[in-house]
Design an enzyme around this catalytic site. Structure first.
Site, PDB file in Angstrom:
ATOM      1  N   HIS A 131       0.832  -1.207   0.000  1.00 28.80           N
ATOM      2  CA  HIS A 131       0.000   0.000   0.000  1.00 28.80           C
ATOM      3  C   HIS A 131       0.867   1.258   0.000  1.00 28.80           C
ATOM      4  O   HIS A 131       0.606   2.205  -0.744  1.00 28.80           O
ATOM      5  CB  HIS A 131      -0.864   0.062   1.264  1.00 28.80           C
ATOM      6  CG  HIS A 131      -1.882  -1.018   1.411  1.00 28.80           C
ATOM      7  ND1 HIS A 131      -1.978  -1.797   2.535  1.00 28.80           N
ATOM      8  CD2 HIS A 131      -2.863  -1.443   0.586  1.00 28.80           C
ATOM      9  CE1 HIS A 131      -2.983  -2.652   2.412  1.00 28.80           C
ATOM     10  NE2 HIS A 131      -3.527  -2.469   1.215  1.00 28.80           N
ATOM     11  N   LYS A 172     -15.605  -7.364   4.334  1.00 29.82           N
ATOM     12  CA  LYS A 172     -14.478  -7.678   5.227  1.00 29.82           C
ATOM     13  C   LYS A 172     -14.794  -7.227   6.648  1.00 29.82           C
ATOM     14  O   LYS A 172     -15.368  -6.158   6.850  1.00 29.82           O
ATOM     15  CB  LYS A 172     -13.202  -6.958   4.770  1.00 29.82           C
ATOM     16  CG  LYS A 172     -12.634  -7.454   3.448  1.00 29.82           C
ATOM     17  CD  LYS A 172     -11.380  -6.666   3.118  1.00 29.82           C
ATOM     18  CE  LYS A 172     -10.783  -7.085   1.779  1.00 29.82           C
ATOM     19  NZ  LYS A 172      -9.731  -6.146   1.345  1.00 29.82           N
ATOM     20  N   ARG A 188      -2.202  -5.948  -8.351  1.00 30.31           N
ATOM     21  CA  ARG A 188      -1.133  -6.910  -8.112  1.00 30.31           C
ATOM     22  C   ARG A 188      -1.035  -7.942  -9.223  1.00 30.31           C
ATOM     23  O   ARG A 188       0.004  -8.197  -9.768  1.00 30.31           O
ATOM     24  CB  ARG A 188      -1.356  -7.628  -6.776  1.00 30.31           C
ATOM     25  CG  ARG A 188      -0.981  -6.808  -5.581  1.00 30.31           C
ATOM     26  CD  ARG A 188      -1.466  -7.436  -4.327  1.00 30.31           C
ATOM     27  NE  ARG A 188      -2.914  -7.632  -4.404  1.00 30.31           N
ATOM     28  CZ  ARG A 188      -3.689  -7.906  -3.373  1.00 30.31           C
ATOM     29  NH1 ARG A 188      -3.176  -8.055  -2.192  1.00 30.31           N
ATOM     30  NH2 ARG A 188      -4.995  -8.040  -3.522  1.00 30.31           N
ATOM     31  N   SER A 243      -3.051  -7.551   3.068  1.00 31.59           N
ATOM     32  CA  SER A 243      -3.232  -7.449   4.528  1.00 31.59           C
ATOM     33  C   SER A 243      -3.645  -8.791   5.103  1.00 31.59           C
ATOM     34  O   SER A 243      -3.176  -9.193   6.169  1.00 31.59           O
ATOM     35  CB  SER A 243      -4.303  -6.404   4.850  1.00 31.59           C
ATOM     36  OG  SER A 243      -3.950  -5.162   4.313  1.00 31.59           O
TER      37      SER A 243
HETATM   38  O1  PNS Z   1      -8.741  -2.626   0.212  1.00 33.60           O
HETATM   39  P1  PNS Z   1     -10.063  -3.083  -0.299  1.00 33.60           P
HETATM   40  O2  PNS Z   1     -10.885  -3.743   0.798  1.00 33.60           O
HETATM   41  O3  PNS Z   1      -9.966  -3.961  -1.509  1.00 33.60           O
HETATM   42  O4  PNS Z   1     -10.826  -1.762  -0.773  1.00 33.60           O
HETATM   43  C1  PNS Z   1     -12.161  -1.808  -1.217  1.00 33.60           C
HETATM   44  C2  PNS Z   1     -12.841  -0.458  -0.956  1.00 33.60           C
HETATM   45  C3  PNS Z   1     -12.807  -0.143   0.541  1.00 33.60           C
HETATM   46  C4  PNS Z   1     -12.111   0.623  -1.720  1.00 33.60           C
HETATM   47  C5  PNS Z   1     -14.311  -0.580  -1.450  1.00 33.60           C
HETATM   48  O5  PNS Z   1     -14.983  -1.572  -0.730  1.00 33.60           O
HETATM   49  C6  PNS Z   1     -15.037   0.756  -1.330  1.00 33.60           C
HETATM   50  O6  PNS Z   1     -14.951   1.579  -2.207  1.00 33.60           O
HETATM   51  N1  PNS Z   1     -15.780   0.971  -0.207  1.00 33.60           N
HETATM   52  C7  PNS Z   1     -16.535   2.184   0.022  1.00 33.60           C
HETATM   53  C8  PNS Z   1     -18.036   1.941  -0.228  1.00 33.60           C
HETATM   54  C9  PNS Z   1     -18.335   2.003  -1.719  1.00 33.60           C
HETATM   55  O7  PNS Z   1     -18.308   3.049  -2.328  1.00 33.60           O
HETATM   56  N2  PNS Z   1     -18.614   0.842  -2.299  1.00 33.60           N
HETATM   57  C10 PNS Z   1     -18.911   0.711  -3.721  1.00 33.60           C
HETATM   58  C11 PNS Z   1     -17.657   0.508  -4.530  1.00 33.60           C
HETATM   59  S1  PNS Z   1     -18.026   0.354  -6.220  1.00 33.60           S
END
Ligand code: PNS
Length: 166
Positions: free
Chosen positions: A18, A42, A91, A129
């Site tokens: 990150h 998660k 990745r 993570s």
């Molecule tokens: O590190 P991650 O868990 O892969 O990140 C995913 C994350 C947190 C960026 C995604 O779940 C997110 O954007 N969450 C905010 C809520 C939202 O807008 N969800 C719709 C995404 S299209």
């Protein structure tokens, strides 16, 4: 016009992977907002405030990087702060389908920002993570995957968990 990018993620906890993406993004944009966001699929091991502390300790000297916490929709946040980009690290091919889906959904929700993918540095290809936490839970050495302060957070949390399981 200030070119703002948002770098969203769970960061549970932040890894060298990150940090590499955040630091490279800071060279491409005037301002980078590292956005600790809720991922409903998660269950986080660390609170948003703890995750913020871990990131904060590792972006010292990157004056155009700030951290924020979001408990809402990413697209709304991006629009509200006037960001022009959402930066994500890619990745491997396995990341692509999920990231592609999110990029398209975010574009539909707010067309004013592009999702920009940065390829992870080869040494961080395998890092996530959840892999780091799993290695730590089974007593493995995660020294090469996360910065020292994150190491402390993880070992303290695992000790607490082990004690509470006794
Ligand atoms: O590190 P991650 O868990 O892969 O990140 C995913 C994350 C947190 C960026 C995604 O779940 C997110 O954007 N969450 C905010 C809520 C939202 O807008 N969800 C719709 C995404 S299209």
């Amino acid at each position: 016009m200030e070119r703002i990018a948002v770098c969203p993620g769970s960061f549970d906890p932040v890894t060298y992977g990150h940090l590499d993406i955040i630091k490279r993004a800071s060279l491409l944009f005037d301002k980078v907002i590292v956005l600790i966001s809720a991922n409903p699929s998660k269950k986080p091991s660390f609170s948003a405030a703890e995750r913020m502390m871990m990131i904060e300790a590792n972006i010292k000297g990157y004056d155009n990087v700030v951290i924020d916490i979001l408990d809402g929709l990413l697209a709304d946040y991006v629009k509200n702060v006037g960001a022009i980009a959402i930066v994500k690290g890619l990745r491997a091919v396995s990341d692509f389908e999920y990231e592609f889906q999110m990029a398209l959904a975010n574009k539909k929700l707010y067309s004013g920002a592009e999702t920009v993918f940065l390829t992870t540095s080869s040494e961080n290809m395998y890092l996530s993570s959840s892999v780091v936490k799993q290695i730590a839970q089974f007593g493995g050495d995660i020294n090469h995957f996360v910065p020292e302060c994150v190491l402390d957070f993880i070992s303290q949390r695992l000790v607490v968990k082990e004690k509470s399981n006794e």
